[in-house]
Design a protein around this motif. Structure first.
Motif: not given
Length: 471
Positions: A151, A154-155, A307, A310, A314
């Protein structure tokens, strides 16, 4: 960040824009600004509150990106702690003292007074005793470092796209402001051109009134003819005053729109010509990507794709490293700064967190993100249809507006010719005052219609250029 709407004034073709913000004309101007329409747009890009807020949103996104970057950097924290126990906690533990003592006695063969061998009881019970010191202190530093977290990665990848998204939002806002600046600017310019026709009409009627008074004194016309001309002139001057007030209100609205202080003086320097309205309107080519709204939506779709990734990532394990170094001291009195030993504790480790089951929450997040992406894709298709419709509609409107403008211009010229002929006949004693009054009324109506058509052509051109993304 909402654009202001412009209402058309049917009787004079002026826009009563933001009339509620008009201030008394008695305010003295602090600064004088002579501006073209492009300079007004540039001024708005720096001073409009709506645009300023859109630019602040970019800075907010930059700070958000720094927060995302911080998640991938080491997290170091320090702590100092002191604990005082007015009553040291009591703890119970097995009676190992009695158990050890009996063990020695039995091993040595010690006997009781009656000669029987000593045997250990089955239960030695518990000992309850305070355990610890009244004062404890510790000081240390801890470090945590993410080694792998899908996550977070990806951010990090989405940071540049998020800045572009915020930038496009500011550009969309600026384009809406720009379109409205153009419309209000040109409506004032057209209003001033219309003022010239009022002056010309009043001058013509003043001349006719002067001649009629002279003829009246000779007894060749009635007093009613003089009165009718005086009424016509009064009406023209009243309408001129209304237009002047409307121009003041429009100018105040333009200053408000571009973020200029109301006390400053704004002078418009551009002029409008029919040839300028016809420039670059035959370009049939356009691309969706030329529209700021389409660019903005494309970036929003890309962010939704990030998104989805992401939430998908997870589901996989995360890996992090950690370590701690600390000093600890125990005292019966608060004398940590005196002589006394501080004990060192240090450790490092690696933690792997494996998500196993969260009540299907991750599945719901992934599904929700995919649905949001689907909505964006649907909005993209809708925007394409809307752009096509706007372009087609704008083409028809600008074509009609230009044809109407040409037609109304010819009508105005013809009405002026008719008035001049009626005036000539009247001066030669071949016409009546009624013919002049009617001719003047037709001329005024033709002028109003022409300027209305001229303003419609301006609006149609602005809407067309905005529709094809070339405003």
């Amino acid at each position: 960040m909402n654009p202001y709407q412009v209402a058309r004034r049917s009787s004079t073709t002026l826009i009563m824009f933001l009339a509620g913000f008009a201030l008394p004309s008695t305010l003295m101007a602090q600064n004088r600004h002579e501006m073209s329409v492009q300079q007004c747009v540039e001024y708005a890009s720096k001073n409009s509150v709506t645009v300023k807020n859109a630019l602040v949103d970019i800075q907010i996104q930059q700070q958000t990106n720094k927060e995302i970057t911080a998640q991938a950097l080491p997290n170091v924290s320090g702590n100092i702690e002191t604990i005082h126990y007015p009553k040291v906690p009591v703890q119970s533990f097995p009676n190992f003292i009695a158990q050890g003592t009996y063990g020695v006695l039995v091993a040595e063969g010690v006997r009781k007074g009656n000669g029987d061998p000593i045997t250990a009881p089955e239960d030695f019970g518990l000992i309850a005793a305070p355990f610890g010191t009244k004062w404890n202190a510790s000081a240390g530093v801890s470090l945590n470092q993410i080694l792998f977290d899908g996550q977070v990665f990806i951010g990090l990848q989405a940071r540049e796209t998020s800045i572009q998204w915020a930038t496009r939002n500011a550009e969309v806002t600026m384009e809406l402001i720009k379109a409205n600046v153009y419309k209000v600017y040109w409506q004032i310019v057209i209003g001033r051109k219309q003022m010239e026709t009022f002056d010309a009409n009043i001058e013509r009627l003043d001349k006719t009134l002067s001649d009629t008074r002279a003829i009246y004194q000779q007894g060749l016309v009635e007093k009613l003819d003089v009165d009718k001309l005086e009424v016509s002139i009064t009406n023209l001057r009243t309408e001129k005053m209304k237009v002047e007030n409307s121009l003041k209100i429009g100018l105040m609205g333009l200053k408000f729109l571009i973020g200029m202080p109301s006390k400053d003086e704004l002078v418009l320097t551009d002029t409008l010509s029919e040839e300028k309205l016809k420039e670059n309107i035959l370009d049939d080519s356009y691309k969706y990507e030329d529209r700021k709204e389409f660019q903005y939506l494309q970036l929003g779709k890309k962010l939704n794709e990030f998104n989805v990734k992401r939430y998908q990532l997870s589901r996989i394990p995360t890996v992090s490293a950690f370590g701690t170094f600390s000093k600890n001291a125990m005292r019966d009195k608060f004398n940590f700064f005196n002589d006394g030993e501080w004990f060192t504790t240090a450790f490092v480790g690696v933690r792997i967190s494996v998500p196993i089951f969260e009540g299907f929450a991750k599945n719901a997040r992934v599904a929700k993100a995919r649905l949001e992406l689907q909505k964006t894709q649907n909005q993209e298709e809708l925007l394409k249809l809307n752009i096509d419709n706007e372009v087609d509609t704008a083409r028809i409107k600008i074509g009609n507006a230009l044809l109407t403008m040409e037609s109304q211009k010819k009508n105005m010229e013809l009405a002026e010719s008719i008035f001049n002929q009626a005036k000539l006949k009247y001066d030669q004693g071949l016409g009546s005052n009624l013919e002049i009054t009617n001719a003047q009324t037709e001329l005024k109506n033709a002028q109003v219609n022409y300027y209305a058509a001229l303003f419609d052509a301006v609006i149609a051109r602005i809407d067309y250029l905005r529709a094809i993304g070339k405003l």
